[in-house]
Design an enzyme around this catalytic site. Structure first.
Site, mmCIF file in Angstrom:
data_model
loop_
_atom_site.group_PDB
_atom_site.id
_atom_site.type_symbol
_atom_site.label_atom_id
_atom_site.label_comp_id
_atom_site.label_asym_id
_atom_site.label_seq_id
_atom_site.Cartn_x
_atom_site.Cartn_y
_atom_site.Cartn_z
ATOM 1 N N ARG A 141 0.826 -1.216 0.000
ATOM 2 C CA ARG A 141 0.000 0.000 0.000
ATOM 3 C C ARG A 141 0.857 1.262 0.000
ATOM 4 O O ARG A 141 0.339 2.375 -0.120
ATOM 5 C CB ARG A 141 -0.921 0.021 1.234
ATOM 6 C CG ARG A 141 -1.984 -1.051 1.216
ATOM 7 C CD ARG A 141 -2.782 -1.045 2.507
ATOM 8 N NE ARG A 141 -3.878 -0.098 2.499
ATOM 9 C CZ ARG A 141 -5.153 -0.426 2.233
ATOM 10 N NH1 ARG A 141 -5.493 -1.660 1.983
ATOM 11 N NH2 ARG A 141 -6.092 0.486 2.243
ATOM 12 N N TYR A 144 0.815 4.253 -2.516
ATOM 13 C CA TYR A 144 -0.270 5.222 -2.323
ATOM 14 C C TYR A 144 -0.042 6.028 -1.037
ATOM 15 O O TYR A 144 0.004 7.254 -1.064
ATOM 16 C CB TYR A 144 -1.594 4.472 -2.264
ATOM 17 C CG TYR A 144 -2.824 5.346 -2.163
ATOM 18 C CD1 TYR A 144 -3.270 6.086 -3.260
ATOM 19 C CD2 TYR A 144 -3.561 5.404 -0.980
ATOM 20 C CE1 TYR A 144 -4.419 6.877 -3.168
ATOM 21 C CE2 TYR A 144 -4.702 6.196 -0.891
ATOM 22 C CZ TYR A 144 -5.131 6.919 -1.982
ATOM 23 O OH TYR A 144 -6.273 7.694 -1.888
ATOM 24 N N ASP A 272 -3.873 -4.365 5.297
ATOM 25 C CA ASP A 272 -5.220 -3.775 5.316
ATOM 26 C C ASP A 272 -5.486 -3.175 6.709
ATOM 27 O O ASP A 272 -5.431 -3.885 7.716
ATOM 28 C CB ASP A 272 -6.226 -4.899 5.035
ATOM 29 C CG ASP A 272 -7.567 -4.380 4.541
ATOM 30 O OD1 ASP A 272 -7.836 -4.522 3.347
ATOM 31 O OD2 ASP A 272 -8.330 -3.860 5.365
ATOM 32 N N PRO A 273 -5.765 -1.856 6.791
ATOM 33 C CA PRO A 273 -5.984 -1.258 8.119
ATOM 34 C C PRO A 273 -7.178 -1.893 8.843
ATOM 35 O O PRO A 273 -8.206 -2.171 8.234
ATOM 36 C CB PRO A 273 -6.260 0.212 7.795
ATOM 37 C CG PRO A 273 -5.631 0.436 6.467
ATOM 38 C CD PRO A 273 -5.787 -0.850 5.723
#
Ligand code: NAD
Ligand code: UDP
Length: 310
Positions: A141, A144, A272-273
């Site tokens: 991620r 981004y 993934d948070p």
């Protein structure tokens, strides 16, 4: 009449922003390379003489005469920003430099669409603007998250060094009409799956949370930020603080679409948070802004939109 540049103007948020700015009697230049954008999103705007569509990639220098710049160019769905991560970084970093140079040369005010992703997988909950985040700089991620973090750095350095008039917003998960059917983000995925009576793909156990903001509320906040008092740079969180698990979202979408879809569980993507919810105290105090549209109402509008396009 102001001359306003909207980059990423054919994308989900950019298209709503162009429409609103035209309704407010501005001249709008919509710039996009059509990476995730869609000309259909701005279809009827093209008839307006105050609207101009320019195919251009913001990783190249830009020479235009404008009063305001809204920088929304950047793929925002994990599927799309991870497809070509180097390009994503170039868009955030080179794009920010090119647009800040434009602002510096023209004296234009410039607003950056930053993101709650600057907080990464947050250890502070809800997230306030002073929280510095928990981002994996080498993960999938990062193209981004770190791109957006670097863009924020550039904005504040151009502000300190060159006195560029900047505004920075951190947008939390926003949804609504004009999202692409293949966008890949959770709200559009679940609605499209439910309307087609296909399996609803929950990643992980669905206990991770997000706080979903309807697009009309967000656009209102964005414009308030651009027109906020001189010297208020942000960063300011813009989002809806009502927090839901992804499983709750799946169940709500099935209920509202009256779908026969079943929920299936797929692996959770890396990094993934696990939780996300904005503290919007600053937006309330500085912008007199808070969201008005609840999840159910926003989902109903979005479902109607997708019924029309699939
Ligand atoms: P989107 O993918 O629908 O729109 C992005 C737009 O930028 C597309 O039209 C795409 O073609 C264009 N674009 C991408 N790279 C470009 C480049 N190099 N040059 C010119 N145009 C380019 O995404 P969105 O949801 O509308 O997001 C818009 C902005 O808001 C992004 O910067 C995103 O990071 C930010 N944001 C959105 C959300 C959200 O929940 N929607 C949350 C946080 C931040
Ligand atoms: N998600 C999911 N199923 C999907 C798409 C996403 O369960 O089909 C999950 C994803 O793993 C994440 C959350 O929904 O936990 C929000 O994902 P999205 O891509 O919309 O945005 P972001 O992760 O950037 O907040």
């Amino acid at each position: 009449m102001k001359k306003i540049l909207v980059t990423g103007g054919t994308g989900f948020l950019g298209s709503h922003l162009c429409k609103k700015l035209l309704e407010m009697d501005n001249e709008v230049i919509c710039m996009d390379n059509f990476y995730t954008g869609n000309k259909l999103n701005i279809g009827t705007l093209n008839k307006n003489p105050n609207f101009e569509l320019v195919k251009y990639d913001i990783t190249n220098p830009i020479d235009l005469d404008v009063d305001e710049i809204y920088n929304f160019a950047c793929p925002a769905s994990p599927v799309h920003y991870q497809f070509d991560p180097v390009k994503t970084l170039k868009t955030s970093v080179l794009g920010a430099i090119n647009l800040l140079d434009l602002a510096k040369n023209t004296g234009a005010k410039i607003l950056q669409a930053s993101t709650s992703e600057v907080y990464g997988d947050p250890e502070v909950h809800p997230q306030t603007e002073i929280y510095r985040g928990n981002v994996n700089p080498i993960g999938i991620r990062a193209c981004y998250d770190e791109g957006k973090r670097c863009a924020e750095t550039l904005f504040f350095d151009y502000w300190r060094q060159y006195k560029v008039n900047i505004k920075v917003i951190r947008i939390f998960n926003t949804y609504g009409p004009n999202m692409n059917v293949n966008d890949g983000r959770v709200v559009s995925n679940f609605i499209v799956q439910a309307l087609n009576n296909k399996d609803i793909t929950v990643y992980g156990d669905g206990m991770q949370t997000r706080s979903f903001c309807y697009v009309d509320d967000l656009i209102d906040g964005i414009i308030k930020m651009m027109n906020s008092r001189d010297g208020f740079t942000g960063p300011v969180n813009l989002g809806n603080p009502s927090e839901f698990t992804i499983l709750e979202l799946a169940e709500k979408v099935i209920e509202l679409t009256d779908s026969k879809s079943k929920i299936v569980y797929n692996p959770l993507p890396k990094d993934d948070p696990m939780q996300r919810k904005p503290d919007i105290t600053i937006a309330k105090n500085e912008l007199n802004w808070e969201p008005k549209i609840n999840l159910e109402e926003g989902l109903k509008n979005t479902i109607e939109y997708f019924k029309g396009v699939i």
